[in-house]
Enzyme design. Structure first.
Site, PDB file in Angstrom:
ATOM      1  N   GLU A 252      -4.204  -9.379   4.649  1.00 10.38           N
ATOM      2  CA  GLU A 252      -5.218  -9.612   5.672  1.00 10.38           C
ATOM      3  C   GLU A 252      -5.344  -8.445   6.643  1.00 10.38           C
ATOM      4  O   GLU A 252      -6.380  -8.290   7.286  1.00 10.38           O
ATOM      5  CB  GLU A 252      -4.914 -10.891   6.449  1.00 10.38           C
ATOM      6  CG  GLU A 252      -3.700 -10.796   7.357  1.00 10.38           C
ATOM      7  CD  GLU A 252      -3.373 -12.102   8.052  1.00 10.38           C
ATOM      8  OE1 GLU A 252      -3.557 -12.172   9.278  1.00 10.38           O
ATOM      9  OE2 GLU A 252      -2.936 -13.035   7.367  1.00 10.38           O
ATOM     10  N   HIS A 302      -8.790 -14.362   3.455  1.00  9.70           N
ATOM     11  CA  HIS A 302      -8.286 -14.706   4.776  1.00  9.70           C
ATOM     12  C   HIS A 302      -9.497 -14.997   5.662  1.00  9.70           C
ATOM     13  O   HIS A 302     -10.475 -14.245   5.665  1.00  9.70           O
ATOM     14  CB  HIS A 302      -7.490 -13.546   5.370  1.00  9.70           C
ATOM     15  CG  HIS A 302      -6.957 -13.817   6.736  1.00  9.70           C
ATOM     16  ND1 HIS A 302      -7.627 -13.431   7.883  1.00  9.70           N
ATOM     17  CD2 HIS A 302      -5.835 -14.457   7.146  1.00  9.70           C
ATOM     18  CE1 HIS A 302      -6.924 -13.806   8.932  1.00  9.70           C
ATOM     19  NE2 HIS A 302      -5.833 -14.433   8.522  1.00  9.70           N
TER      20      HIS A 302
END
Length: 387
Positions: A252, A302
Site C-alpha cells: 500500500e 488497498h
C-alpha cells in the site's frame, strides 16, 4: 477541451474518540479531494492518499506545483499529462507525496474522460468482469485502553462486523508480538467458523517478531498477514513468504511501476495491495496491475479514504480480470472501513450506502453505472468540512 483549474479540498472533522494503529493514534478524520475543471463545464473528481498535515501539504503540491504544469492541457490527454508531471517531479520525488498528489489529479482526469464518453470507468478500461464486489470490513482499531479491554472489544467487534453482512474482517495489531497473538486469538474466537479474518501490522515488526506472530496466525487459519515488516525490508518479506503458510500481503505504500517491479521480482508477496490514490492514480494503477498479473500475484486493492476512493476502487475491481482463471475463479474484494466516517456516508449527492448494501446484498456492493467514477460529491458537504 482545456483544463482551467485544479483545486484541492482538504476535509476534516474531530472524532468522538481517538483511533490508532501500530504507528500512531489520531483524533481527526481527514480526506483530500481533487477537483479538475474544464472550459466546457465538465468537472472531474479524484482523491489523494494521506491524512492530516500530509493532506494539507499535498494541497500545495496539487495547486502550486502540478496545476501550473497542466493548465490549458486537454484533460483527455491523461497519459501525456501523467508523464509530463512525473518527469518534471522526478528530481524531487519518485515516491511519496508528489505521487499521492499526482494520483488525485489523474483520477479526476479519468472521471472527466468517462463523463465525456458517457461511460463508467470500468467500460473505459475494457468492461466489467463482475457487477458487484464482495467486501470485507476492517475495524478493531487500537484505543487508549487496557489490554483486557482490547481483547474483549476486539472479540465482540469481530463478531459484530460479520453480523453486518461481511464474510471477512480485518484487525489492527501493534501492542507487541506476544500481546498481539492474544488479540488475534480473541478475534479468531469472535469470528469462529462464520468467516475469515486478516491481520494488519502496518509494518511494526522485526522479521523475527513477524515470524512469531505469523506462526500463530497459521494455527488460527488467518487469511493474510498484512505489512508485517517495513516496506523497505524486501528480504524480510521474501523470508516470511518462504517460511510461513499464512498469505503475506502488502504494497500500500509502494509507488509507480518501477517500485512495484522491484517488489514483484523479489517474490515476497502472496497478495498485492496497491493504493490507487497514492501510487500514481488510475493510469499507473493499471500498469501496476498488469505487472502483478504478469508475476501471477493476485491483487486486492488497498482502500482508505472517502466515498470517492471507494467508488474509484469499485470501478477498478469490476474491471480486474481474475487470475489464473477457471470455473471457480479467485475473486478480489473491496476493503471497507466500518468505523465512523462522514466522508464515506455523507459526502455524495447520492450516497452509495456501502454498509447498507453489504447487509442487504449478503456481503456485496454494486458497482456504480453512472459515467466516470460514477459518483458526485455534494458541494455543501465539502464546504461544511473544508479546512
Amino acid at each position: 477541451m482545456k483544463i482551467t483549474k485544479v483545486k484541492s479540498h482538504v476535509l476534516q472533522y474531530e472524532l468522538s474518540e481517538e483511533l490508532g494503529y501500530s504507528q500512531q493514534f489520531y483524533a481527526k478524520r481527514s480526506a483530500h479531494l481533487v477537483e479538475v475543471q474544464t472550459d466546457e463545464g465538465v468537472t472531474g473528481w479524484g482523491e489523494c492518499f494521506g491524512a492530516g498535515n500530509i493532506a494539507v501539504a499535498n494541497k500545495g503540491i496539487v495547486e502550486l506545483v502540478i496545476q501550473p504544469m497542466i493548465l490549458g492541457s486537454d484533460p483527455l490527454d491523461r497519459d501525456v499529462i501523467w508523464h509530463k508531471v512525473y518527469n518534471l517531479l522526478r528530481d524531487h520525488g519518485q515516491k511519496g507525496m508528489p505521487l499521492q498528489a499526482l494520483s488525485g489529479v489523474d483520477i479526476a482526469l479519468w472521471d472527466i474522460a468517462g463523463k465525456v464518453a458517457g461511460l463508467p470507468l470500468h467500460k473505459l478500461i475494457g468492461g466489467a468482469h463482475r457487477s458487484s464486489i464482495k467486501a470485507y470490513g476492517y475495524g478493531m482499531m487500537l484505543k487508549r485502553e487496557s489490554f483486557a479491554d482490547h481483547k474483549s472489544r476486539f472479540k465482540d467487534e469481530a463478531s459484530r462486523i460479520l453480523s453486518m453482512g461481511f464474510h471477512a474482517t480485518k484487525m489492527k495489531v501493534g501492542l507487541g508480538a506476544k500481546a498481539d497473538v492474544e488479540l488475534c486469538a480473541a478475534v479468531a474466537e469472535g469470528v469462529g467458523a462464520k468467516g475469515q479474518f486478516m491481520v494488519d501490522a502496518n509494518h511494526c515488526y522485526t522479521t523475527s517478531d513477524a515470524f512469531y506472530v505469523g506462526r500463530a496466525l497459521e494455527e488460527m487459519n488467518a487469511y493474510w498477514f498484512e505489512e508485517p515488516v517495513a516496506p523497505e525490508d524486501l528480504d524480510g518479506y521474501r523470508e516470511l513468504r518462504q517460511g510461513l503458510c499464512v498469505n503475506i500481503s502488502g504494497g500500500e505504500v509502494e509507488f509507480n511501476r518501477w517500485g512495484w517491479r522491484t517488489i514483484l521480482e523479489n517474490r515476497g508477496l502472496d497478495i498485492a495491495q496497491p493504493e490507487v490514490c497514492a501510487l500514481g492514480g488510475i493510469s499507473e494503477y493499471l500498469r501496476v496491475l498488469a505487472l502483478c498479473h504478469a508475476h501471477f500475484t493476485p491483487v486486492i486493492n488497498h482502500v482508505w479514504g472517502s466515498a470517492i476512493a471507494v467508488a474509484t476502487n469499485l470501478q477498478l475491481l469490476a474491471a480486474m480480470p481474475s487470475i489464473p482463471g477457471g470455473i471457480n475463479q479467485w475473486e478480489p474484494m473491496l476493503e471497507l472501513d466500518t468505523t465512523h466516517n462522514h466522508f464515506r456516508d455523507e459526502l455524495l449527492k447520492e450516497p452509495l450506502d456501502v454498509l447498507g448494501q453489504v447487509k442487504k446484498n449478503q456481503g456485496y456492493v454494486t458497482v456504480p453505472s453512472a459515467p466516470g467514477i460514477g459518483v458526485e460529491p455534494d458541494p455543501e458537504i465539502i464546504r461544511k468540512y473544508s479546512i
